[in-house]
Structures are given as C-alpha cells and as structure tokens.
Write an enzyme that holds these catalytic residues in place. Structure first.
Site, mmCIF file in Angstrom:
data_model
loop_
_atom_site.group_PDB
_atom_site.id
_atom_site.type_symbol
_atom_site.label_atom_id
_atom_site.label_comp_id
_atom_site.label_asym_id
_atom_site.label_seq_id
_atom_site.Cartn_x
_atom_site.Cartn_y
_atom_site.Cartn_z
ATOM 1 N N ASP A 54 -0.939 -9.798 -0.107
ATOM 2 C CA ASP A 54 -0.912 -10.937 0.815
ATOM 3 C C ASP A 54 -2.075 -11.892 0.543
ATOM 4 O O ASP A 54 -3.075 -11.518 -0.088
ATOM 5 C CB ASP A 54 -0.999 -10.452 2.267
ATOM 6 C CG ASP A 54 0.269 -9.736 2.697
ATOM 7 O OD1 ASP A 54 1.302 -9.890 2.018
ATOM 8 O OD2 ASP A 54 0.198 -8.995 3.703
HETATM 9 N N1 URA Z 1 0.562 -4.374 3.076
HETATM 10 C C1 URA Z 1 0.195 -5.504 3.695
HETATM 11 O O1 URA Z 1 0.400 -5.672 4.898
HETATM 12 N N2 URA Z 1 -0.365 -6.490 2.958
HETATM 13 C C2 URA Z 1 -0.628 -6.364 1.631
HETATM 14 O O2 URA Z 1 -1.169 -7.275 0.997
HETATM 15 C C3 URA Z 1 -0.252 -5.156 0.998
HETATM 16 C C4 URA Z 1 0.342 -4.175 1.739
#
Ligand code: URA
Length: 234
Positions: free
Chosen positions: A102
């Site tokens: 993310d």
């Molecule tokens: N889970 C999440 O919520 N965000 C990420 O970046 C990776 C796994």
C-alpha cells in the site's frame, strides 16, 4: 520445461542428438555441466551444448527495493510517485512488480523483467509467506493470535483467510506472517477488532529477508542464490 524436452524441441538439435549431448555431458546450464534430464529450464538460463549457444542467459533482472512511504506500487500513476521513481532512470525499462504494498507501507518489494519467476512467486499454490511488522494505535489483545490462526471470514470476497501467524512484540506491535495477499489484508484483519494499523513494514518474503543495509528508497540486485530461493521447487 524439463531440460531433455527443451533440448529435444530445438530444431537445430532434434531428439536423438539432444539425448546424446545430455548423456555425454556436453550440455551446460549457466556455465555448469549437467546430465540431469529432469532439470527445469528457466527463461533467463544460459544454455550451451558444446560451443553452441542455445539460449542467451543474461537479461534476467531481479531487484529488491526498500519501498518508502508515500509512493504507489505501480509502474505508472497520474497523480503520485511510483516505486519506479526510486530507481535510476536507466534501470526502469521492462520491469514489473512481483507483488504490491500500500501507499504508506514500507519494506521489501521485488521488481523483475522475468514473468515466469514473478508468476511462480505470487501463485497461491506455492504459499510464499510474507512477514509484516505491524504497529497499532490500540493495544493488541492476545486472543488475536488464535483468531488469526483460525482465519477470518471476509464477506465481501466470501472467503476465510488462510491461517496467519501473529507474534506479539509488545502491546502495540507484532509480526504477522501471511501466506496470501488479499486487498489491504493486514489492515482489514486488525480492523475487524477495531484496531487501527498506524505503520506497516514488510521485512521478509519466504526465505528472503529485506537487506538491512538498504535504507528506505534504496535498492539492489538479488544474488543468483536469492533468485533461486524464491523459485518454486516444482
Ligand atoms: N496488507 C495491507 O493492509 N497493506 C499492505 O501494504 C500489505 C498487506
């Protein structure tokens, strides 16, 4: 594909000669002589028979990036910096991402031009684990260890998450190891219990740890051994 079949399919060799070359130890894969018919051939292997070059190896590129906060796991984005912006301009061509993080998640991200390798890596059958260090706003109740190990039902996708391992570090931080990568999975798992994730960092994929020498935004090529360790065995 198996090496004996791959050699046999080469029009310049044909089946009989391919069999003989292999049996007589005249075939080299990445510089090493082999007589193993069942050995798997990969897209970027260099394959030679006697002095004849059958497939040119160099060309496979595999990078480990310490993704910083505030960039998108994509190769193009109209509004934000992408992870490709972390790379020198002459390093970017032809690369794609083997997995995503993310916008504000930091940590280990892999980039490659080898689609066969990245498909193997992300295929659910191979269950490559991903480990995250999670920091939370609220206290993490110890019963989450069992709840995550049992799996959580996500109505939106109509699925139950695979068993996940939660290792508590202190009241507000833990390692969470997943064998899958659903949309915002870590945040949603904690969110189910009213817990906000305020920092998320991936420090390991399968047997490959993020190199601690890499600062946020820095990257390096994987070694041949690191590429191999993430290749599925079958
Ligand atoms: N889970 C999440 O919520 N965000 C990420 O970046 C990776 C796994």
């Amino acid at each position: 594909m198996r090496l004996d079949r791959w050699l046999g399919n080469r029009p310049e060799l044909g089946r009989q000669l391919a069999r003989r070359l292999l049996a007589e130890g005249r075939v080299r894969v990445n510089g090493a002589t082999t007589q193993q018919a069942e050995q798997e051939v990969f897209t970027f292997d260099r394959i030679e028979a006697d002095e004849r070059l059958l497939q040119d190896g160099p060309g496979g590129r595999y990078l480990m990036l310490h993704k910083p906060r505030g960039c998108v796991s994509a190769t193009v984005d109209a509004r934000h910096a992408t992870v490709l912006d972390c790379l020198a301009a002459d390093q970017r061509a032809d690369l794609h991402l083997a997995g995503r993080l993310d916008f504000n998640t930091t940590g280990l991200l892999l980039l490659t031009n080898d689609g066969q390798w990245s498909r193997g890596l992300s295929h659910p059958r191979h269950k490559q684990t991903k480990r995250y260090r999670v920091t939370t706003a609220e206290v993490i109740p110890p019963q989450l260890v069992t709840a995550f190990a049992e799996g959580l039902y996500f109505a939106y996708e109509d699925l139950t998450t695979q068993p996940a391992q939660l290792e508590l570090l202190d009241e507000h931080s833990a390692y969470l190891t997943l064998v899958e990568g659903r949309y915002h999975q870590v945040k949603r798992m904690f969110g189910r219990f009213g817990i906000e994730v305020i920092a998320l960092h991936r420090d390991r994929i399968g047997a490959l740890p993020l190199d601690p020498a890499l600062a946020e935004g820095a990257y390096r090529s994987l070694t041949a051994a690191e590429v191999a360790v993430l290749r599925p065995a079958d």
